[in-house]
Design a protein around this motif. Structure first.
Motif, PDB file in Angstrom:
ATOM      1  N   PHE A   1       0.849  -1.180   0.000  1.00 41.68           N
ATOM      2  CA  PHE A   1       0.000   0.000   0.000  1.00 41.68           C
ATOM      3  C   PHE A   1       0.886   1.231   0.000  1.00 41.68           C
ATOM      4  O   PHE A   1       1.853   1.317   0.742  1.00 41.68           O
ATOM      5  CB  PHE A   1      -0.935   0.022   1.210  1.00 41.68           C
ATOM      6  N   VAL A   2       0.546   2.196  -0.851  1.00 46.38           N
ATOM      7  CA  VAL A   2       1.311   3.424  -1.009  1.00 46.38           C
ATOM      8  C   VAL A   2       0.368   4.596  -0.759  1.00 46.38           C
ATOM      9  O   VAL A   2      -0.729   4.634  -1.334  1.00 46.38           O
ATOM     10  CB  VAL A   2       1.891   3.520  -2.443  1.00 46.38           C
ATOM     11  N   PRO A   3       0.740   5.560   0.097  1.00 44.92           N
ATOM     12  CA  PRO A   3      -0.136   6.722   0.319  1.00 44.92           C
ATOM     13  C   PRO A   3      -0.387   7.492  -0.972  1.00 44.92           C
ATOM     14  O   PRO A   3       0.508   7.639  -1.796  1.00 44.92           O
ATOM     15  CB  PRO A   3       0.650   7.586   1.308  1.00 44.92           C
ATOM     16  N   ILE A   4      -1.608   7.951  -1.144  1.00 40.52           N
ATOM     17  CA  ILE A   4      -1.954   8.811  -2.272  1.00 40.52           C
ATOM     18  C   ILE A   4      -1.714  10.235  -1.806  1.00 40.52           C
ATOM     19  O   ILE A   4      -2.375  10.695  -0.882  1.00 40.52           O
ATOM     20  CB  ILE A   4      -3.411   8.611  -2.706  1.00 40.52           C
ATOM     21  N   GLU A   5      -0.778  10.918  -2.414  1.00 37.66           N
ATOM     22  CA  GLU A   5      -0.385  12.238  -1.942  1.00 37.66           C
ATOM     23  C   GLU A   5      -0.871  13.341  -2.862  1.00 37.66           C
ATOM     24  O   GLU A   5      -0.596  13.321  -4.055  1.00 37.66           O
ATOM     25  CB  GLU A   5       1.131  12.313  -1.818  1.00 37.66           C
ATOM     26  N   GLY A   6      -1.590  14.297  -2.298  1.00 39.29           N
ATOM     27  CA  GLY A   6      -1.981  15.487  -3.024  1.00 39.29           C
ATOM     28  C   GLY A   6      -2.844  15.262  -4.253  1.00 39.29           C
ATOM     29  O   GLY A   6      -2.897  16.115  -5.115  1.00 39.29           O
ATOM     30  N   ALA A   7      -3.528  14.144  -4.339  1.00 37.84           N
ATOM     31  CA  ALA A   7      -4.296  13.820  -5.534  1.00 37.84           C
ATOM     32  C   ALA A   7      -5.473  14.761  -5.756  1.00 37.84           C
ATOM     33  O   ALA A   7      -5.973  14.860  -6.852  1.00 37.84           O
ATOM     34  CB  ALA A   7      -4.798  12.383  -5.462  1.00 37.84           C
TER      35      ALA A   7
END
Length: 130
Positions: A90-96
């Protein structure tokens, strides 16, 4: 193309679910998951090999398309199930959605100098009125 009858590739069951809190905080860094032993596939906007497609309708479509292509080519081979350095994560979704770099915009930053029990009342210990 793979020597299977068209009926062999028909899903046994499908389900589409929409809900209001559908903005994922993290994405799975594989475009889909396929468990060949149990014949269960998972696709969606949270399954995105690239951050660009995470949490988008396009990402959900591309995820489903990738799963369908996998099933057509190698249905006996599992995919996206391994964890760790050589598998998915799992990878954080940043600033999407227009947030500050490094932080999802739908997460409120902690206030500086805040601590436990900083809200109204008795710090969460009950106590009723004063």
């Amino acid at each position: 193309a793979v020597g299977l009858e068209p009926e062999a590739l028909k899903p046994l069951r499908t389900r589409l679910q929409l809900w209001g809190a559908a903005l994922p905080l993290c994405r799975w860094d594989d475009p889909y998951v396929w468990d060949a032993e149990h014949r269960i596939g998972i696709a969606g906007d949270w399954c995105a090999a690239s951050a660009e497609h995470a949490a988008t309708v396009e990402g959900a479509f591309l995820s489903g398309e990738a799963l369908a292509n996998h099933l057509a080519a190698t249905p006996a081979q599992p995919a996206g199930l391994s964890l760790g350095a050589d598998g998915g994560r799992f990878v954080p979704i940043e600033g999407a959605f227009g947030g500050a770099p490094g932080q999802p915009s739908w997460v409120q930053p902690a206030e500086a100098g805040g601590g436990r029990g900083g809200g109204r009342g008795g710090g969460g210990r009950g106590g009723g009125g004063r």
